[in-house]
Design an enzyme around this catalytic site. Structure first.
Site, PDB file in Angstrom:
ATOM      1  N   HIS A   1       3.748 -58.573  50.519  1.00  0.00           N
ATOM      2  CA  HIS A   1       4.944 -59.259  50.013  1.00  0.00           C
ATOM      3  C   HIS A   1       4.487 -60.155  48.875  1.00  0.00           C
ATOM      4  O   HIS A   1       3.362 -60.649  48.874  1.00  0.00           O
ATOM      5  CB  HIS A   1       5.569 -60.122  51.115  1.00  0.00           C
ATOM      6  CG  HIS A   1       6.506 -61.171  50.584  1.00  0.00           C
ATOM      7  ND1 HIS A   1       7.843 -60.944  50.399  1.00  0.00           N
ATOM      8  CD2 HIS A   1       6.281 -62.454  50.176  1.00  0.00           C
ATOM      9  CE1 HIS A   1       8.408 -62.039  49.904  1.00  0.00           C
ATOM     10  NE2 HIS A   1       7.477 -62.968  49.764  1.00  0.00           N
TER      11      HIS A   1
ATOM     12  N   LYS B   1       0.968 -57.933  55.089  1.00  0.00           N
ATOM     13  CA  LYS B   1       1.912 -57.696  56.180  1.00  0.00           C
ATOM     14  C   LYS B   1       1.243 -57.146  57.445  1.00  0.00           C
ATOM     15  O   LYS B   1       0.099 -56.681  57.406  1.00  0.00           O
ATOM     16  CB  LYS B   1       2.998 -56.730  55.703  1.00  0.00           C
ATOM     17  CG  LYS B   1       3.901 -57.312  54.625  1.00  0.00           C
ATOM     18  CD  LYS B   1       4.975 -56.300  54.239  1.00  0.00           C
ATOM     19  CE  LYS B   1       5.970 -56.864  53.265  1.00  0.00           C
ATOM     20  NZ  LYS B   1       7.040 -55.891  52.954  1.00  0.00           N
TER      21      LYS B   1
ATOM     22  N   PHE C   1      19.166 -54.900  56.410  1.00  0.00           N
ATOM     23  CA  PHE C   1      17.786 -54.746  56.887  1.00  0.00           C
ATOM     24  C   PHE C   1      17.191 -56.035  57.450  1.00  0.00           C
ATOM     25  O   PHE C   1      16.049 -56.035  57.924  1.00  0.00           O
ATOM     26  CB  PHE C   1      16.882 -54.219  55.761  1.00  0.00           C
ATOM     27  CG  PHE C   1      16.823 -55.113  54.544  1.00  0.00           C
ATOM     28  CD1 PHE C   1      16.004 -56.232  54.522  1.00  0.00           C
ATOM     29  CD2 PHE C   1      17.584 -54.832  53.418  1.00  0.00           C
ATOM     30  CE1 PHE C   1      15.946 -57.059  53.406  1.00  0.00           C
ATOM     31  CE2 PHE C   1      17.532 -55.643  52.290  1.00  0.00           C
ATOM     32  CZ  PHE C   1      16.713 -56.767  52.293  1.00  0.00           C
TER      33      PHE C   1
ATOM     34  N   THR D   1       8.320 -51.376  45.482  1.00  0.00           N
ATOM     35  CA  THR D   1       8.572 -51.604  46.907  1.00  0.00           C
ATOM     36  C   THR D   1       8.320 -50.344  47.725  1.00  0.00           C
ATOM     37  O   THR D   1       7.706 -50.399  48.787  1.00  0.00           O
ATOM     38  CB  THR D   1      10.019 -52.094  47.118  1.00  0.00           C
ATOM     39  OG1 THR D   1      10.214 -53.281  46.349  1.00  0.00           O
ATOM     40  CG2 THR D   1      10.292 -52.399  48.580  1.00  0.00           C
TER      41      THR D   1
ATOM     42  N   ARG E   1       0.404 -51.103  46.892  1.00  0.00           N
ATOM     43  CA  ARG E   1       1.350 -50.324  47.695  1.00  0.00           C
ATOM     44  C   ARG E   1       1.105 -48.818  47.578  1.00  0.00           C
ATOM     45  O   ARG E   1       1.279 -48.083  48.554  1.00  0.00           O
ATOM     46  CB  ARG E   1       2.779 -50.689  47.325  1.00  0.00           C
ATOM     47  CG  ARG E   1       3.146 -52.080  47.847  1.00  0.00           C
ATOM     48  CD  ARG E   1       4.501 -52.523  47.381  1.00  0.00           C
ATOM     49  NE  ARG E   1       4.925 -53.752  48.036  1.00  0.00           N
ATOM     50  CZ  ARG E   1       5.873 -54.536  47.566  1.00  0.00           C
ATOM     51  NH1 ARG E   1       6.493 -54.237  46.425  1.00  0.00           N
ATOM     52  NH2 ARG E   1       6.212 -55.632  48.220  1.00  0.00           N
TER      53      ARG E   1
END
Length: 137
Positions: free
Chosen positions: A115, A9, A57, A91, A102
């Site tokens: 992602h 990302k 969102f 997430t 993450r």
């Protein structure tokens, strides 16, 4: 062999950690069969995340994903979808297991570095959204 789709990302590209993320991907035994750096338009992000269009969102997500370049990847490995989801982690980076991408690199729920496809159906949509058959090796 199964294929899955991944995005590094904008937050990760901005922080110049793309190489570190790629090291974790290859270190986990994934074969990168497609990779390119692109700058999504807002319309392209909206098309990609269309399944979330009714979610609150959606607009913020599309704005975030189009703010700067991303790296899109097609990955191959046995049970690639599940293996990639495990390597990504939860997430929310605060809830992710130690050693996941993450947990190691994520900043927030939105700026969580990567992602990944969540199902074979998602991968079947996401990979050809960004790659032609000629680009997958």
């Amino acid at each position: 062999m199964e294929r899955t789709f991944a995005i590094i990302k904008p937050d990760a590209v901005e922080r110049n950690i793309t190489g570190k993320v790629l090291d974790k991907i290859e270190g986990a035994g994934f074969k990168i069969v497609g990779m390119k750096k692109i700058h999504l338009t807002k319309n392209e992000a909206e098309g990609f995340y269309y399944v979330h269009k009714e979610r609150p969102f959606f607009n913020d997500l599309c704005t975030f994903m189009s703010r700067n370049p991303v790296v899109v990847l097609a990955l191959e490995k046995e049970n690639a979808i599940a293996a990639w989801r495990e390597l990504m982690g939860a997430t929310n980076p605060a809830n992710a297991e130690a050693g996941t991408i993450r947990k190691d690199f994520g900043v927030s729920i939105e700026e969580n570095t990567v992602h990944g496809s969540d199902s074979p159906e998602s991968a079947a949509f996401e990979i050809p959204y960004f790659f032609s058959q000629l680009e997958l090796v």
